[in-house]
Design a protein around this motif. Structure first.
Motif, short mmCIF file in Angstrom:
data_model
loop_
_atom_site.label_atom_id
_atom_site.label_comp_id
_atom_site.label_asym_id
_atom_site.label_seq_id
_atom_site.Cartn_x
_atom_site.Cartn_y
_atom_site.Cartn_z
N THR A 153 27.38 7.91 -2.72
CA THR A 153 28.11 6.90 -3.50
C THR A 153 27.44 5.54 -3.34
O THR A 153 26.83 5.25 -2.30
CB THR A 153 29.57 6.80 -3.06
N GLU A 154 27.56 4.70 -4.37
CA GLU A 154 26.86 3.41 -4.38
C GLU A 154 27.25 2.52 -3.22
O GLU A 154 26.42 1.90 -2.58
CB GLU A 154 27.13 2.70 -5.71
N ASN A 155 28.58 2.42 -2.93
CA ASN A 155 29.07 1.54 -1.88
C ASN A 155 29.33 2.26 -0.56
O ASN A 155 29.96 1.70 0.33
CB ASN A 155 30.35 0.84 -2.34
N LYS A 156 28.84 3.53 -0.44
CA LYS A 156 29.01 4.31 0.79
C LYS A 156 30.48 4.38 1.21
O LYS A 156 30.82 4.15 2.37
CB LYS A 156 28.16 3.72 1.93
N VAL A 157 31.35 4.71 0.25
CA VAL A 157 32.78 4.68 0.51
C VAL A 157 33.22 5.82 1.42
O VAL A 157 34.34 5.81 1.94
CB VAL A 157 33.59 4.71 -0.81
N TYR A 158 32.37 6.84 1.60
CA TYR A 158 32.73 7.96 2.47
C TYR A 158 32.08 7.83 3.85
O TYR A 158 32.21 8.73 4.68
CB TYR A 158 32.33 9.28 1.84
N SER A 159 31.37 6.74 4.10
CA SER A 159 30.68 6.55 5.37
C SER A 159 31.33 5.42 6.16
O SER A 159 31.95 4.52 5.59
CB SER A 159 29.20 6.22 5.12
N LEU A 160 31.15 5.48 7.48
CA LEU A 160 31.67 4.43 8.35
C LEU A 160 30.65 3.32 8.51
O LEU A 160 29.44 3.58 8.64
CB LEU A 160 32.03 5.00 9.72
N SER A 161 31.12 2.07 8.51
CA SER A 161 30.23 0.94 8.77
C SER A 161 29.92 0.90 10.27
O SER A 161 30.58 1.54 11.09
CB SER A 161 30.89 -0.36 8.34
N GLN A 162 28.91 0.11 10.62
CA GLN A 162 28.52 0.01 12.02
C GLN A 162 29.63 -0.59 12.85
O GLN A 162 29.82 -0.22 14.02
CB GLN A 162 27.25 -0.84 12.15
N GLY A 163 30.42 -1.51 12.27
CA GLY A 163 31.53 -2.09 13.00
C GLY A 163 32.56 -1.06 13.41
O GLY A 163 33.06 -1.06 14.55
N SER A 164 32.89 -0.14 12.51
CA SER A 164 33.84 0.93 12.84
C SER A 164 33.28 1.86 13.90
O SER A 164 34.00 2.31 14.80
CB SER A 164 34.19 1.74 11.57
N LYS A 165 32.00 2.15 13.83
CA LYS A 165 31.37 3.01 14.84
C LYS A 165 31.41 2.35 16.22
O LYS A 165 31.64 3.02 17.24
CB LYS A 165 29.94 3.32 14.43
N ASN A 166 31.20 1.03 16.25
CA ASN A 166 31.25 0.32 17.53
C ASN A 166 32.64 0.38 18.13
O ASN A 166 32.81 0.49 19.35
CB ASN A 166 30.83 -1.14 17.33
N ILE A 167 33.68 0.28 17.28
CA ILE A 167 35.06 0.37 17.77
C ILE A 167 35.32 1.75 18.34
O ILE A 167 35.93 1.90 19.41
CB ILE A 167 36.04 0.04 16.63
N LEU A 168 34.86 2.80 17.65
CA LEU A 168 35.06 4.17 18.14
C LEU A 168 34.31 4.40 19.46
O LEU A 168 34.79 5.15 20.31
CB LEU A 168 34.58 5.16 17.08
N ASP A 169 33.17 3.75 19.63
CA ASP A 169 32.40 3.91 20.87
C ASP A 169 33.14 3.35 22.09
O ASP A 169 32.81 3.68 23.23
CB ASP A 169 31.04 3.23 20.74
#
Length: 614
Positions: free
Chosen positions: A36-52
């Motif tokens: 998808t153009e805006n990567k609506v199904y992917s997590l941003s790096q900020g969300s990944k950092n929170i999960l870490d």
């Protein structure tokens, strides 16, 4: 033999299909490709950092009424996107985040669980059924956070809302807000009261301040203090006139060490207790900070705007527009930033002008702006006016949109970068992760610009008619989060408009609209001439029509029918190109694509056979 070979081939294909499906579900499920153009199904790096940051398991409970939502196509489509995104969170967490998908059927234990979380039960249908579409989260300490209902209108901020919920569960500490101001926002005067005023009612806290105290831990800091509280999460600077040298240094290093700031500056603070301070509030205390952040503030100019001017009761009587009292509508509010995305109107007075310096190294985003009909007047002239009507004498539109509120992120310099005498041990000269919001008005904090107070059984109730309080609360909440949460922005809508169809619609309308107007004009002229002929009467009121007139009437009637038919054809042609495009797409998807795929497979099989024979 051929029949047996065919059956064996089909069986082999079926077995291969099942094997590939099992392989995908068992081993390849964590690996996905988002096209998808805006990567609506992917997590941003900020969300990944929170999960870490998750140390102990966090449980998410996604409630969606599957059976109750039958027929609600848009809701079901959005629910599927929410589920897919939540699964992305679970996959990336590698077992630290547990996702539970629940269908709360009526009168079930699952519905009781949804009610226990406090999720919104939206009534649907005529049988009293409730639709649940929300998220509940719990951490290892049984603290919980919820998204009461996933609003499709906030689709662009879906990831932000989910990540904010997780952030609150992972780091549930309350936000500490430190406030420095000379305005009487806390209800207590900042200077000794006049003895003649002792019998009058004591000043009450401003509503926005009361709301902050209800939601966060708030501490007032005197302008002559030596330092900021060590546990400050968000610093609010509301147009302080002076700061002690020690406090100015403490504020500077707090910002340089990635502290978050919500600053209000004002060329004319009308809510000052001292009128002379209002007329001369030139923001000396904050001017050097603004320059270090890469901003310029025109403290000697006030924005006038006839497009967004508020109507007030004039001193001379009657109601009229006050060009400096602005009600910023939806169109003048940034809809792509989480702080302002859901705001509809902001009211304020005597706004100043903000802009970015040419050498600014930070990223600067406009949150609030004037209309293109705005102009400027001198703050010195404005402070001497007694009748707002005279502002029209000083008003001339420049055709420019003035920036009234800015967000500054990234690289900013220390205010004391060139002053070695102020640089103490541990001094830092630059920040790369600054989080600052600057608003060029303090009057928008005053009650009279956004709330109406009334007495309800002895209690004062404030009813908001503008979003000023929401602006402050959103800014504090956003700035009080981690840098990871602040970095998450709108990712774009899941539903995409048919841009090509829109272009065809515009082209078709442009092509046929002129023809339609010409036909309408001919039809009106024909009907007028027909009416004149039919109204001709002879002596005694009898209708007298000559054979020539009768023939003309028949011709007009035929022409009228012909024009109406042509109009129907024009209206039909408006949709013809769109229908043709739809037919072409269906043909491409249903016939061309399968044939092309079959042809490619045939070529592949020929190449395979030749290689095998060789």
């Amino acid at each position: 033999m051929k029949k047996m070979s065919l059956s064996v081939g089909l069986t082999a294909i079926l077995v291969l299909f099942v094997a590939v499906t099992l392989l995908n579900n068992s081993y390849l499920n964590p690996y996905r490709l988002d096209l998808t153009e805006n990567k609506v199904y992917s997590l941003s790096q900020g969300s990944k950092n929170i999960l870490d940051k998750i140390d102990e398991p966090v449980h998410l409970y996604f409630f969606f009424s599957d059976k109750t939502s039958e027929g609600l196509t848009q809701i079901r489509s959005y629910a599927e996107r929410v589920k897919n995104l939540l699964e992305e969170y679970e996959l990336y967490s590698k077992g630290k985040l547990k996702l539970h998908i629940i269908d709360p059927e009526p009168f079930s234990e699952e519905e009781d669980k949804a009610a226990e979380f406090g999720l919104t039960a939206a009534p649907v249908g005529g049988l009293g059924e409730n639709l649940y579409f929300g998220l509940g989260g719990r951490n290892a300490l049984d603290a919980q956070e919820i998204i009461a209902f996933f609003d499709p209108n906030k689709e662009e901020f879906l990831e932000y809302d989910i990540s904010k919920l997780l952030q609150n569960l992972i780091e549930p500490n309350s936000i500490k807000v430190s406030i420095i101001t000379d305005l009487p926002i806390a209800g207590e005067p900042q200077q000794p009261m006049n003895p003649m005023m002792m019998q009058q009612q004591r000043p009450q806290p401003w509503v926005f301040f009361e709301q902050l105290r209800q939601m966060y831990e708030v501490e007032m800091v005197a302008s002559d203090a030596e330092s900021l509280p060590a546990d400050t999460d968000v610093l609010m600077l509301i147009n302080p006139a002076e700061l002690s040298d020690e406090l100015a240094y403490s504020i500077d290093q707090y910002i340089i060490n990635d502290g978050s700031v919500l600053a209000f500056v004002d060329p004319h603070a009308e809510q000052q207790m001292n009128p002379m301070m209002a007329a001369n509030s030139s923001n000396i205390a904050l001017s050097e900070f603004l320059a270090a952040w890469g901003l310029e503030f025109e403290s000697d100019n006030i924005v006038l705007d006839s497009m967004s001017a508020l109507e007030i009761r004039m001193p001379s009587g009657g109601v009229g527009k006050h060009l400096a009292y602005l009600g910023l509508p939806n169109q003048m509010i940034n809809k792509s930033d989480p702080v302002t995305s859901q705001l509809e109107s902001i009211n304020g007075a005597s706004f100043g002008v903000l802009s970015a310096k040419e050498d600014a190294s930070a990223s600067i985003e406009v949150l609030l702006s004037s209309s293109e009909n705005a102009g400027l007047t001198s703050s010195a002239v404005y402070s001497t006016l007694s009748d707002p009507k005279t502002l029209f004498n000083h008003y001339q539109s420049t055709g420019e949109q003035y920036q009234l509120a800015l967000r500054v992120t990234g690289e900013v310099n220390s205010r004391f970068k060139d002053d070695e005498s102020k640089q103490q041990n541990g001094y830092k000269s630059r920040s790369t992760q600054a989080n600052i919001i600057v608003i060029a008005d303090t009057d928008l904090l005053a009650d009279r610009f956004w709330v109406q107070k009334s007495n309800f059984f002895g209690q004062t109730v404030a009813s908001a008619f503008a979003n000023n309080g929401d602006l402050v609360a959103n800014a504090v909440e956003n700035l009080g989060g981690s840098n990871d949460l602040i970095s998450i922005r709108a990712r774009g809508k899941f539903t995409r408009p048919f841009i090509k169809v829109k272009e065809i619609e515009v082209a078709a309308e442009a092509k046929f609209r002129t023809q339609e107007q010409q036909l309408q004009a001919r039809l009106q002229e024909t009907e007028s001439q027909l009416a004149q002929l039919q109204n001709q009467q002879g002596e005694g009121g009898a209708l007298v029509i000559t054979p020539e007139q009768e023939a003309a009437i028949n011709n007009f009637i035929q022409e009228k029918l012909s024009i109406r038919k042509a109009l129907r054809n024009v209206q039909h042609q408006l949709n013809q190109d769109i229908e043709r495009l739809g037919t072409q797409l269906k043909f491409a998807n249903i016939i061309v694509a399968p044939l092309l795929l079959t042809f490619l497979l045939w070529l592949f099989s020929l190449a395979f056979k030749r290689k095998k024979l060789a």
